[in-house]
Design a protein around this motif. Sequence first.
Motif, short mmCIF file in Angstrom:
data_model
loop_
_atom_site.label_atom_id
_atom_site.label_comp_id
_atom_site.label_asym_id
_atom_site.label_seq_id
_atom_site.Cartn_x
_atom_site.Cartn_y
_atom_site.Cartn_z
N UNK A 27 0.83 -1.21 0.00
CA UNK A 27 0.00 0.00 0.00
C UNK A 27 0.86 1.26 0.00
N UNK A 28 2.01 1.20 0.68
CA UNK A 28 2.86 2.38 0.79
C UNK A 28 3.85 2.50 -0.37
N UNK A 29 3.88 1.52 -1.23
CA UNK A 29 4.89 1.49 -2.29
C UNK A 29 4.62 2.57 -3.35
N UNK A 30 5.67 3.26 -3.73
CA UNK A 30 5.60 4.25 -4.81
C UNK A 30 6.58 3.80 -5.90
N UNK A 31 6.05 3.48 -7.07
CA UNK A 31 6.90 3.00 -8.16
C UNK A 31 7.79 4.12 -8.69
N UNK A 32 9.03 3.77 -8.96
CA UNK A 32 9.99 4.73 -9.50
C UNK A 32 10.59 4.19 -10.80
N UNK A 33 10.85 5.07 -11.74
CA UNK A 33 11.49 4.62 -12.98
C UNK A 33 12.99 4.38 -12.74
N UNK A 34 13.55 3.41 -13.45
CA UNK A 34 14.99 3.23 -13.46
C UNK A 34 15.41 2.82 -14.87
N UNK A 35 16.71 2.88 -15.11
CA UNK A 35 17.18 2.78 -16.50
C UNK A 35 18.37 1.83 -16.62
N UNK A 52 23.61 8.21 -8.00
CA UNK A 52 22.45 8.30 -8.89
C UNK A 52 21.69 6.97 -8.97
N UNK A 53 22.05 6.03 -8.06
CA UNK A 53 21.43 4.70 -8.07
C UNK A 53 20.68 4.46 -6.76
N UNK A 91 20.37 0.21 -9.16
CA UNK A 91 19.64 0.58 -10.38
C UNK A 91 19.75 2.09 -10.61
N UNK A 92 20.04 2.47 -11.83
CA UNK A 92 20.21 3.89 -12.18
C UNK A 92 18.85 4.57 -12.20
N UNK A 93 18.73 5.68 -11.45
CA UNK A 93 17.46 6.39 -11.34
C UNK A 93 17.41 7.67 -12.18
N UNK A 147 19.10 10.98 -17.55
CA UNK A 147 20.14 11.69 -18.31
C UNK A 147 21.48 10.96 -18.25
N UNK A 148 21.77 10.32 -17.11
CA UNK A 148 23.02 9.57 -16.98
C UNK A 148 23.04 8.39 -17.94
N UNK A 149 21.94 7.66 -18.00
CA UNK A 149 21.86 6.52 -18.90
C UNK A 149 21.89 6.98 -20.36
N UNK A 150 21.20 8.09 -20.68
CA UNK A 150 21.22 8.61 -22.05
C UNK A 150 22.62 9.01 -22.48
N UNK A 151 23.38 9.55 -21.56
CA UNK A 151 24.77 9.95 -21.86
C UNK A 151 25.61 8.73 -22.23
N UNK A 152 25.40 7.63 -21.49
CA UNK A 152 26.14 6.40 -21.79
C UNK A 152 25.75 5.88 -23.18
N UNK A 153 24.46 5.92 -23.51
CA UNK A 153 24.00 5.46 -24.83
C UNK A 153 24.70 6.23 -25.94
N UNK A 154 24.78 7.53 -25.79
CA UNK A 154 25.41 8.38 -26.81
C UNK A 154 26.91 8.10 -26.92
N UNK A 155 27.59 7.89 -25.78
CA UNK A 155 29.04 7.74 -25.76
C UNK A 155 29.51 6.43 -26.40
N UNK A 156 28.70 5.36 -26.29
CA UNK A 156 29.19 4.05 -26.74
C UNK A 156 28.86 3.75 -28.20
N UNK A 157 28.04 4.60 -28.86
CA UNK A 157 27.66 4.33 -30.24
C UNK A 157 28.88 4.37 -31.15
N UNK A 158 29.02 3.34 -32.01
CA UNK A 158 30.13 3.23 -32.97
C UNK A 158 31.50 3.35 -32.30
N UNK A 159 31.62 2.69 -31.16
CA UNK A 159 32.88 2.71 -30.43
C UNK A 159 33.46 1.29 -30.34
N UNK A 160 34.81 1.19 -30.26
CA UNK A 160 35.41 -0.13 -30.08
C UNK A 160 35.04 -0.71 -28.71
N UNK A 161 34.92 -2.04 -28.67
CA UNK A 161 34.57 -2.75 -27.44
C UNK A 161 35.67 -3.76 -27.14
#
Length: 652
Positions: free
Chosen positions: A214-222, A251-252, A257-259, A262-276
């Motif tokens: 009853x007291x639970x409040x759902x939060x988004x995470x990424x 931020x977790x 879990x990342x809450x 913007x932090x997760x979006x930054x990671x998405x942008x940084x890793x595109x077309x990058x060596x792994x």
Amino acid sequence: MKLYIAEKPSLGRAIAAALPQPQKNQKTHIELANGDVVSWCIGHILAQADPEDYDAELKKWRMENLPIVPEQWQLKPITRTRAQLTVLRKLVKQADEIIHAGDPDREGQLLVDEVIDYFKLSKTKKNNIKRLLISDLNLPAVKRALSSLKANSDFMPLSISALARSRADWLYGINLTRAYTLQGQKTGYHSVLSVGRVQTPLLGLVVRREQEIAAFVSKPYYQVQAHIALTSAEKVAFTAKWQPSENCLPYCDEEGRVLVKALAENVVQRIANQPALVSHIDSTEKQQAAPLPFNLSQLQISAAKQFSMNAKLVLDVCQALYEKHKLITYPRSDCRYLPKEQLKQAKGIINTLANSSLPCNKPAQGADTSLVSKAWNDKQITAHHAIIPTEKSPENSSLNTFEKNIYLLIVRQYLLQFYPAYIYQQTKVHLLIAGGQFLSQAKMEKQLGWQVLFPKSKKAKTVNNSNQKQHESEQEKTLPPLTKGQTLHCQQGELIAKQTSPPQSFTDASLLAAMTGISRYVSDPAIKKVLKETDGLGTDATRAGIIDLLFKRDFLQRQGKAITATEVGVALINALPEMATLPDMTAQWEATLTAISEKKANYLSFMQPLTAIVTEMVQGASQQSFSGLPQVAFKPKRRKKTFTKKVARKTG
């Protein structure tokens, strides 16, 4: 004359069938040609005396009379079985030798012992009593048990443990129920508020879970997934999950879990077309032995998950399979191990199953009796062993759907012991992409072993229930051949938005699991450590009855598969002191009772502190607020008397 005293008529008849013929069947006993007699109790035929049996003044509930602590404990005959007690009295007096044939557990030991003690036998006669332990009602098994009688005195600690439990339930239940009912009446709640050492903490678990929901409040995470190819020109070969670094912890949440989106979006942008870069590869071959055979609680949990059967129904079905059909061994067992001696019957049991027309025939035909699993361990056996099928064929047994389902569950769990280990290769690939750590996991099965007895869709769940989702995702993923230091290509990052989920309401399966794993709900580290080594809340033999009792008293209700607390149940927990609603105290009692049965503690070390606690809680009842209880009509005193008579015979 030898007198065999069984716990119930069905066991008495099974014993008589293994003894010399001819025999004369009476309503209350069976007479053998050599003069020996087999008789029985009918479950409990004695009960703890009521408060008014000690003092007529105690019939009326008054706060000034509490706590009620008998100086000399008394038992009295149960009216409906008084005739059987009279017959036993006569037979015990005539007998030269007595064989105790109660069920092979704590309660079964006490049930017959208290009848014998009630008749005040001479010390010599009492010391010569033998103990017959039967966990399988089929003729060969009963004959084997009759050939290995033990001294009943060896089981006295088990009996004392059960006696302490019985008296503890009386002290706790009688006194606290009267105290809190009287206090509730002062605020307008005119009905019985029953309190028990097991039932109340169990109700508390359910109430607190519903309050959390009853007291639970759902939060988004990424989350961030990296799509990896071997080269920039190839298709995506696999995905890897971002592992936030220590710098990201602010931020977790507490589960990492990342809450912050913007932090997760930054990671998405940084890793595109990058060596792994493949920074590390862990590849380990793992073996998993077959799960142990069932005890009652684990069987009830499994049946609840697969067939939505409640604990009471499973127990009733097991009793029918044991007493009526004689297809399984003693069902009220808390043990998941088997004595090595039982291996001698394994081939016969498996041949019987292999020749049956039930779905278990093919798994039985594939069983390898040369394999000896960890289940066979004499050191883990106490008064009883795991629940397994007997040598009797199920072919001529008219099983209903419930009985067939439970029987096949027990059979499968037994057959697992004769299958090899489940072997798989688990691989973890660590990647470094744009300074961030990523992880990809996969699993390749190398030998199904005992897993062949489970449907394919359930394999991942069987491997490791605590990491079910992880294994399911691994099962779907494959990894190409890789080497440490190899450079791959991250084509793109993917942002995955999720929502935190509230706790789930209890179900039959999860409530039983909570009772057996009660240490998860205890905050004190010292108590938690102790509870991990004990039986949990209640015992295998009593848990179904406790859950059923809470429903009968309208403290719990069902909403589909969910088990929730009623308005009265919630109000009762809110009104009681926290001490009465937590599992800590009652679980500690159960640990001490087990210690008594193992000669590691004594009766007084349990009863003296308990009496002090009950006294303190009774005195504190007047300080509790019962304003939250709903207003109900006053129920007749007869209902109170009924509860008083029953409370001593119910755990909790």
